[in-house]
Design a protein around this motif. Structure first.
Motif, PDB file in Angstrom:
ATOM      1  N   VAL A   1       0.874  -1.246   0.164  1.00 43.52           N
ATOM      2  CA  VAL A   1      -0.039  -0.148  -0.077  1.00 43.52           C
ATOM      3  C   VAL A   1       0.746   1.511  -0.140  1.00 43.52           C
ATOM      4  O   VAL A   1       0.364   2.292  -0.207  1.00 43.52           O
ATOM      5  CB  VAL A   1      -0.887  -0.044   1.165  1.00 43.52           C
TER       6      VAL A   1
ATOM      7  N   ARG B   1      -0.120  -4.638   3.815  1.00 38.03           N
ATOM      8  CA  ARG B   1      -1.354  -4.799   4.383  1.00 38.03           C
ATOM      9  C   ARG B   1      -1.992  -6.243   3.988  1.00 38.03           C
ATOM     10  O   ARG B   1      -1.893  -6.712   2.954  1.00 38.03           O
ATOM     11  CB  ARG B   1      -2.424  -3.866   3.879  1.00 38.03           C
TER      12      ARG B   1
ATOM     13  N   GLY C   1      -8.913  -5.155  -6.470  1.00 37.94           N
ATOM     14  CA  GLY C   1      -8.833  -5.036  -5.069  1.00 37.94           C
ATOM     15  C   GLY C   1     -10.251  -5.598  -4.580  1.00 37.94           C
ATOM     16  O   GLY C   1     -10.328  -6.035  -3.272  1.00 37.94           O
TER      17      GLY C   1
ATOM     18  N   LEU D   1     -11.375   1.343   0.364  1.00 40.57           N
ATOM     19  CA  LEU D   1     -10.218   0.605  -0.108  1.00 40.57           C
ATOM     20  C   LEU D   1     -10.969  -0.528  -1.054  1.00 40.57           C
ATOM     21  O   LEU D   1     -10.271  -1.175  -2.015  1.00 40.57           O
ATOM     22  CB  LEU D   1      -9.476  -0.151   0.836  1.00 40.57           C
TER      23      LEU D   1
END
Length: 155
Positions: free
Chosen positions: A2, A88, A138, A131
């Motif tokens: 990230v 992450r 993602g 996110l």
């Protein structure tokens, strides 16, 4: 990943081996002055109840490799002091770290510099989190992870 101030990583070459380090530096065992990354990974895996077959391919942070036009690797060197990478994970992970020279590093001496590793728990993401919607890939990854954790009663 990230955040990345390094820009120098290698996902192709793997790590150093016992045979290569023994030939190059005189020894590659974990307790030696020139331990091989593969041997350190196997030792770390064993300490976590895992065997050599459980080890995935390794990747090198802070040491760059580019591929030349002829297909051969070109070691581009270290990112230098102060470079950082933030990773992450949305579920518990086991991270094995071997701070060793890159196998393509041309320096004749076994050269490994200090590495600082920090880990912390942050709040978990959930549907509706920005996110989750940043990219289609993602979103799919977050949905797959949420489903995996839910089916195992972990979320």
């Amino acid at each position: 990943v990230v955040a990345d101030t390094s820009g120098r990583h290698d996902t192709l070459c793997g790590t150093s081996t016992l045979v290569r380090n023994t030939g190059r530096y005189g020894d590659g065992t974990p307790q030696s002055a020139s331990p091989a990354g593969s041997e350190l990974f196997k030792l770390a895996a064993a300490k976590n109840g895992l065997g050599p077959r459980d080890l995935p391919p390794s990747l090198s942070f802070f040491q760059g490799v580019e591929i030349r036009d002829d297909g051969s690797p070109d070691f581009t060197g270290s990112a230098g002091p102060g470079a950082a990478v933030t990773l992450r994970a949305e579920q518990d992970v086991t991270v094995l770290i071997a701070n060793v020279p890159h196998p393509a590093d041309p320096r004749p001496a076994y050269t490994s510099t200090p590495l600082e590793v920090l880990a912390w728990r942050a709040r978990a993401t959930a549907a509706g989190d920005p996110l989750w919607e940043a990219t289609p890939e993602g979103r799919r990854a977050f949905l797959n992870t949420a489903e995996f954790l839910a089916t195992r009663g972990l979320a």
